[in-house]
Design a protein around this motif. Structure first.
Motif, PDB file in Angstrom:
ATOM      1  N   LYS A 278       0.758  -1.268  -0.136  1.00 23.85           N
ATOM      2  CA  LYS A 278      -0.121  -0.041  -0.178  1.00 23.85           C
ATOM      3  C   LYS A 278       1.110   1.218  -0.014  1.00 23.85           C
ATOM      4  N   TRP A 279       0.399   2.324  -0.714  1.00 27.15           N
ATOM      5  CA  TRP A 279       0.921   3.565  -0.649  1.00 27.15           C
ATOM      6  C   TRP A 279       0.322   4.812   0.114  1.00 27.15           C
ATOM      7  N   ASP A 280       0.821   5.530   0.483  1.00 25.42           N
ATOM      8  CA  ASP A 280      -0.014   6.649   1.444  1.00 25.42           C
ATOM      9  C   ASP A 280      -0.729   7.327   0.504  1.00 25.42           C
ATOM     10  N   GLU A 281      -0.472   7.434  -1.052  1.00 31.63           N
ATOM     11  CA  GLU A 281      -1.304   8.091  -1.863  1.00 31.63           C
ATOM     12  C   GLU A 281      -2.691   7.236  -2.067  1.00 31.63           C
ATOM     13  N   GLY A 282      -2.936   6.122  -1.421  1.00 31.10           N
ATOM     14  CA  GLY A 282      -4.347   5.471  -1.868  1.00 31.10           C
ATOM     15  C   GLY A 282      -4.176   4.289  -2.606  1.00 31.10           C
ATOM     16  N   HIS A 283      -2.927   3.990  -3.284  1.00 27.27           N
ATOM     17  CA  HIS A 283      -3.021   3.042  -4.115  1.00 27.27           C
ATOM     18  C   HIS A 283      -2.431   1.780  -3.376  1.00 27.27           C
ATOM     19  N   GLN A 284      -3.021   0.742  -4.151  1.00 25.65           N
ATOM     20  CA  GLN A 284      -2.238  -0.654  -3.416  1.00 25.65           C
ATOM     21  C   GLN A 284      -1.981  -1.734  -4.551  1.00 25.65           C
ATOM     22  N   ALA A 285      -1.311  -2.647  -4.508  1.00 25.55           N
ATOM     23  CA  ALA A 285      -1.226  -3.711  -5.332  1.00 25.55           C
ATOM     24  C   ALA A 285      -1.212  -5.235  -4.415  1.00 25.55           C
ATOM     25  N   THR A 286      -1.884  -6.030  -5.277  1.00 29.33           N
ATOM     26  CA  THR A 286      -1.962  -7.409  -4.548  1.00 29.33           C
ATOM     27  C   THR A 286      -1.103  -8.194  -5.330  1.00 29.33           C
ATOM     28  N   MET A 287      -0.345  -9.102  -4.700  1.00 31.02           N
ATOM     29  CA  MET A 287       0.474 -10.155  -5.258  1.00 31.02           C
ATOM     30  C   MET A 287       0.431 -11.469  -5.002  1.00 31.02           C
ATOM     31  N   ARG A 288       0.695 -12.330  -5.854  1.00 33.46           N
ATOM     32  CA  ARG A 288       0.825 -13.569  -5.644  1.00 33.46           C
ATOM     33  C   ARG A 288       2.137 -14.184  -5.712  1.00 33.46           C
TER      34      ARG A 288
END
Length: 143
Positions: free
Chosen positions: A51-61
């Motif tokens: 997660k980034w403070d700017e509100g972005h997120q990435a889900t990974m496997r």
């Protein structure tokens, strides 16, 4: 397809592979140089999230773990909705180089995208890896 499918970057890092490995594969490491917060279940099939403070997120496997040489994961593609099943594959390869490490990151899977999304995702991640690898080196130099 006439689109580039592969981003590849190699950097020489003045730190041993074990230290680079920890930066790539721990919540603390990923959450410092790559995102602002991270979690990771470091095993093939394990989930990871940044997660980034700017509100972005990435889900990974997590797809591949060969400590301390190879770490690979799939993640959502920039520009697609979070629930889109298409992913790119990112693989880090660490090779001892004297007292340091030669780190190569390869991301593939962009050719599955339509024209209008390909350039946004490919160019964005090409620039992103250049910036992120610089941040990785800064993080390693500071710890």
């Amino acid at each position: 397809m006439g689109f580039p499918d592969r981003i590849e970057r190699t950097v020489e890092i003045a730190h041993p592979p074990a230290k680079v490995w920890a930066a790539l594969t721990t919540s603390e490491g990923l959450g410092t140089w790559f995102g602002n917060q991270a979690s990771i279940d470091l095993r093939p099939g394990g989930d990871a999230e940044m997660k980034w403070d700017e509100g972005h997120q990435a889900t990974m496997r997590v797809e591949r773990v060969e400590e301390p040489k190879i770490f690979g994961f799939t993640w959502n593609i920039y520009g697609l909705p979070d629930d889109d099943p298409r992913r790119t594959y990112v693989e880090f390869t660490l090779v001892p180089d004297g007292e340091g490490t030669r780190l190569t990151v390869v991301e593939t899977g962009f050719s599955q995208l339509p024209d209008e999304l390909h350039s946004v995702a490919f160019e964005g991640n090409t620039k992103g890896w250049a910036a992120e690898l610089g941040e990785l080196i800064e993080y390693l130099d500071a710890v």
